[in-house]
Design a protein around this motif. Structure first.
Motif, PDB file in Angstrom:
ATOM      1  N   PHE A   1       0.827  -1.205   0.000  1.00  0.00           N
ATOM      2  CA  PHE A   1       0.000   0.000   0.000  1.00  0.00           C
ATOM      3  C   PHE A   1       0.862   1.255   0.000  1.00  0.00           C
ATOM      4  N   SER A   2       1.951   1.226   0.742  1.00  0.00           N
ATOM      5  CA  SER A   2       2.835   2.388   0.818  1.00  0.00           C
ATOM      6  C   SER A   2       3.424   2.719  -0.544  1.00  0.00           C
ATOM      7  N   ILE A   3       3.818   1.686  -1.285  1.00  0.00           N
ATOM      8  CA  ILE A   3       4.358   1.899  -2.634  1.00  0.00           C
ATOM      9  C   ILE A   3       3.289   2.491  -3.548  1.00  0.00           C
ATOM     10  N   LEU A   4       2.086   1.922  -3.508  1.00  0.00           N
ATOM     11  CA  LEU A   4       1.011   2.404  -4.369  1.00  0.00           C
ATOM     12  C   LEU A   4       0.581   3.822  -4.008  1.00  0.00           C
ATOM     13  N   GLU A   5       0.612   4.137  -2.725  1.00  0.00           N
ATOM     14  CA  GLU A   5       0.166   5.454  -2.277  1.00  0.00           C
ATOM     15  C   GLU A   5       1.112   6.571  -2.704  1.00  0.00           C
ATOM     16  N   LYS A   6       2.328   6.216  -3.110  1.00  0.00           N
ATOM     17  CA  LYS A   6       3.237   7.231  -3.639  1.00  0.00           C
ATOM     18  C   LYS A   6       2.774   7.730  -4.998  1.00  0.00           C
ATOM     19  N   ASN A   7       1.810   6.985  -5.576  1.00  0.00           N
ATOM     20  CA  ASN A   7       1.145   7.440  -6.793  1.00  0.00           C
ATOM     21  C   ASN A   7       2.121   7.676  -7.933  1.00  0.00           C
ATOM     22  N   ASN A   8       3.094   6.808  -8.063  1.00  0.00           N
ATOM     23  CA  ASN A   8       4.090   6.967  -9.113  1.00  0.00           C
ATOM     24  C   ASN A   8       4.430   5.614  -9.689  1.00  0.00           C
ATOM     25  N   ASN A   9       3.978   5.363 -10.922  1.00  0.00           N
ATOM     26  CA  ASN A   9       4.246   4.078 -11.557  1.00  0.00           C
ATOM     27  C   ASN A   9       5.727   3.772 -11.666  1.00  0.00           C
ATOM     28  N   LEU A  10       6.543   4.800 -11.777  1.00  0.00           N
ATOM     29  CA  LEU A  10       7.965   4.567 -11.985  1.00  0.00           C
ATOM     30  C   LEU A  10       8.612   3.947 -10.747  1.00  0.00           C
ATOM     31  N   ASN A  11       8.037   4.178  -9.565  1.00  0.00           N
ATOM     32  CA  ASN A  11       8.550   3.517  -8.364  1.00  0.00           C
ATOM     33  C   ASN A  11       8.269   2.027  -8.398  1.00  0.00           C
ATOM     34  N   VAL A  12       7.215   1.657  -9.131  1.00  0.00           N
ATOM     35  CA  VAL A  12       6.823   0.255  -9.187  1.00  0.00           C
ATOM     36  C   VAL A  12       7.604  -0.482 -10.265  1.00  0.00           C
ATOM     37  N   SER A  13       7.796   0.159 -11.396  1.00  0.00           N
ATOM     38  CA  SER A  13       8.459  -0.513 -12.515  1.00  0.00           C
ATOM     39  C   SER A  13       9.439   0.430 -13.210  1.00  0.00           C
ATOM     40  N   PRO A  14      10.670   0.514 -12.722  1.00  0.00           N
ATOM     41  CA  PRO A  14      11.659   1.404 -13.347  1.00  0.00           C
ATOM     42  C   PRO A  14      11.906   1.099 -14.821  1.00  0.00           C
ATOM     43  N   LYS A  15      11.727  -0.151 -15.241  1.00  0.00           N
ATOM     44  CA  LYS A  15      11.994  -0.495 -16.636  1.00  0.00           C
ATOM     45  C   LYS A  15      10.984   0.151 -17.580  1.00  0.00           C
ATOM     46  N   CYS A  16       9.872   0.665 -17.025  1.00  0.00           N
ATOM     47  CA  CYS A  16       8.855   1.310 -17.856  1.00  0.00           C
ATOM     48  C   CYS A  16       9.059   2.824 -17.936  1.00  0.00           C
ATOM     49  N   LYS A  17      10.181   3.292 -17.469  1.00  0.00           N
ATOM     50  CA  LYS A  17      10.434   4.730 -17.339  1.00  0.00           C
ATOM     51  C   LYS A  17      10.145   5.514 -18.612  1.00  0.00           C
ATOM     52  N   ASP A  18      10.559   5.004 -19.756  1.00  0.00           N
ATOM     53  CA  ASP A  18      10.420   5.750 -21.000  1.00  0.00           C
ATOM     54  C   ASP A  18       9.201   5.342 -21.826  1.00  0.00           C
ATOM     55  N   CYS A  19       8.330   4.521 -21.263  1.00  0.00           N
ATOM     56  CA  CYS A  19       7.156   4.064 -22.005  1.00  0.00           C
ATOM     57  C   CYS A  19       6.098   5.159 -22.035  1.00  0.00           C
ATOM     58  N   SER A  20       5.579   5.424 -23.216  1.00  0.00           N
ATOM     59  CA  SER A  20       4.624   6.526 -23.377  1.00  0.00           C
ATOM     60  C   SER A  20       3.244   6.220 -22.832  1.00  0.00           C
ATOM     61  N   ILE A  21       2.956   4.952 -22.491  1.00  0.00           N
ATOM     62  CA  ILE A  21       1.610   4.633 -22.004  1.00  0.00           C
ATOM     63  C   ILE A  21       1.617   4.263 -20.518  1.00  0.00           C
ATOM     64  N   ILE A  22       2.678   4.611 -19.809  1.00  0.00           N
ATOM     65  CA  ILE A  22       2.816   4.217 -18.406  1.00  0.00           C
ATOM     66  C   ILE A  22       1.672   4.740 -17.548  1.00  0.00           C
ATOM     67  N   ASN A  23       1.140   5.929 -17.882  1.00  0.00           N
ATOM     68  CA  ASN A  23       0.078   6.505 -17.056  1.00  0.00           C
ATOM     69  C   ASN A  23      -1.264   5.812 -17.212  1.00  0.00           C
ATOM     70  N   TRP A  24      -1.367   4.907 -18.169  1.00  0.00           N
ATOM     71  CA  TRP A  24      -2.609   4.147 -18.337  1.00  0.00           C
ATOM     72  C   TRP A  24      -2.394   2.651 -18.172  1.00  0.00           C
ATOM     73  N   CYS A  25      -1.295   2.136 -18.660  1.00  0.00           N
ATOM     74  CA  CYS A  25      -1.129   0.698 -18.897  1.00  0.00           C
ATOM     75  C   CYS A  25      -1.347  -0.165 -17.655  1.00  0.00           C
ATOM     76  N   SER A  26      -0.486  -0.025 -16.684  1.00  0.00           N
ATOM     77  CA  SER A  26      -0.524  -0.810 -15.435  1.00  0.00           C
ATOM     78  C   SER A  26      -1.040  -2.228 -15.648  1.00  0.00           C
ATOM     79  N   PRO A  27      -0.255  -3.103 -16.302  1.00  0.00           N
ATOM     80  CA  PRO A  27      -0.732  -4.469 -16.569  1.00  0.00           C
ATOM     81  C   PRO A  27      -0.830  -5.314 -15.297  1.00  0.00           C
TER      82      PRO A  27
END
Length: 380
Positions: free
Chosen positions: A283-309
């Motif tokens: 929950f703490s990770i998710l509450e930071k509201n930043n996908n990049l904290n969850v998946s650094p390899k997705c840093k440059d992906c243009s759909i990161i703000n929607w994708c969340s597979p």
């Protein structure tokens, strides 16, 4: 009944694991722990009071979603909890729902559902005609009273799961279900053996046929597969959360013992017990509201703000929320591009489409900007 958008920022979905038991063994099901226990109502009621009182400020609507297993195997407890929720939270705008395989709907359940028709939505899982449906779901097609669902909830979507052995039937299955009175919502099966070389070209072909159907039939609102939140791709749009699923934000789940999770996909084998400190960390990770904290390899992906597979499936199957299935990333990009192309044609002649009236001018404005941004930034 009015359609409820569970992804809306002002709507909170509370998922309740009604039971782990199921009478089917569908080939693509990600719920692998088919234990028999069902909801422990006393514990769950305490947790729900706390959730509503202390952790739900700012939400205008609530969706209580009974999950399974096959939820109606715990019908008596569902019935009891629905009545308790209505009495306990009389001032809240609440809708109840569940997804069912439809094979255990007795006359008693039918009678209760009809009485509560305006507040309880049963979503049927049906993958196509008898041949397609039974490929993955046993011989269950003939056990479903399809007319009961289509006659009483004609505008409610049904869950149509598409797997590698039915991908070539996706559009035909959609048309079959639509023609017998349903509103199909195709979704791709997760954690199955997708092969991009084989299945992606087929998927693209089927998507094009589906999007053309929506364009050519203005009276039919596109289903969830293609009616994507394109407005979130506008650089000017500000959302309460980035990831589209809302796990840990708009969505919260409780297992049968009342333990709290970001969503139902985080609920693993109940025999292992609940690790509260681990879930607090998640929950703490998710509450930071930043996908990049969850998946650094997705840093440059243009759909990161929607994708969340599906963070939960990643966590439950690979032990890491950010360990995305790279195959699904490609499918997601193709789906997004097809959605953007479809809506670019729809918005060009928007007066033809009456269902656009449910979208605000702000959402449409940002969607148009988002479409331009998608075409500019998304590539396979």
């Amino acid at each position: 009944m009015e359609f409820v958008d569970i992804t809306a920022d002002d709507t909170k979905e509370i998922i309740l694991m009604a039971t782990n038991a199921c009478n089917l063994r569908c080939k693509y099901c990600y719920e692998t722990n088919k234990n028999a226990p069902s909801m422990q109502l006393d514990k769950l009621k305490v947790r729900l009071k706390d959730e509503i009182k202390y952790k739900s400020k700012g939400f205008k609507r609530f969706v209580f979603n009974f999950h399974g297993g096959e939820p109606f195997l715990a019908f008596d407890k569902i019935k009891s909890l629905v009545e308790w929720v209505k009495l306990t939270f009389p001032d809240l705008n609440i809708t109840f729902t569940t997804t069912t395989n439809g094979t255990v709907i007795s006359n008693d359940i039918k009678e209760w559902l009809l009485i509560h028709k305006k507040e309880f939505i049963p979503i049927l899982s049906l993958d196509g005609d008898k041949d397609v449906h039974d490929r993955n779901r046993g011989n269950s097609f003939d056990k479903i009273d399809k007319n009961f669902f289509s006659d009483n909830w004609p505008n409610q979507g049904i869950k149509m799961t598409v797997s590698p052995n039915t991908i070539g039937n996706m559009f035909d299955s959609f048309i079959y279900l639509y023609n017998i009175g349903f509103y199909p919502n195709p979704t791709l099966a997760r954690e199955v053996d997708w092969n991009l070389e084989i299945h992606l070209p087929i998927y693209v072909k089927e998507l094009k046929k589906l999007s053309r159907f929506y364009i050519d039939h203005p009276e039919v609102k596109p289903g969830q597969l293609l009616d994507l939140p394109l407005h979130k791709f506008s650089p000017q749009y500000i959302s309460k959360h980035f990831n589209s699923c809302g796990a840990g934000f708009n969505t919260i789940a409780f297992d049968i013992y009342g333990n709290r999770y970001p969503c139902q996909t985080f609920i693993s084998d109940l025999k292992k017990g609940y690790d509260k400190s681990e879930m607090d960390r998640i929950f703490s990770i998710l509450e930071k509201n930043n996908n990049l904290n969850v998946s650094p390899k997705c840093k440059d992906c243009s759909i990161i703000n929607w994708c969340s597979p599906c963070y939960g499936i990643n966590y439950s199957n690979r032990g890491d929320m950010g360990n995305f299935d790279s195959t699904m990333c490609v499918f997601n990009k193709v789906t997004l591009l097809c959605s953007a192309q479809m809506f670019s044609e729809i918005y060009f002649d928007y007066r033809k489409y009456p269902w656009l009236g449910v979208k605000s001018e702000k959402e449409i404005y940002h969607s148009i900007i988002g479409i331009k941004n998608i075409f500019k930034t998304v590539s396979l």
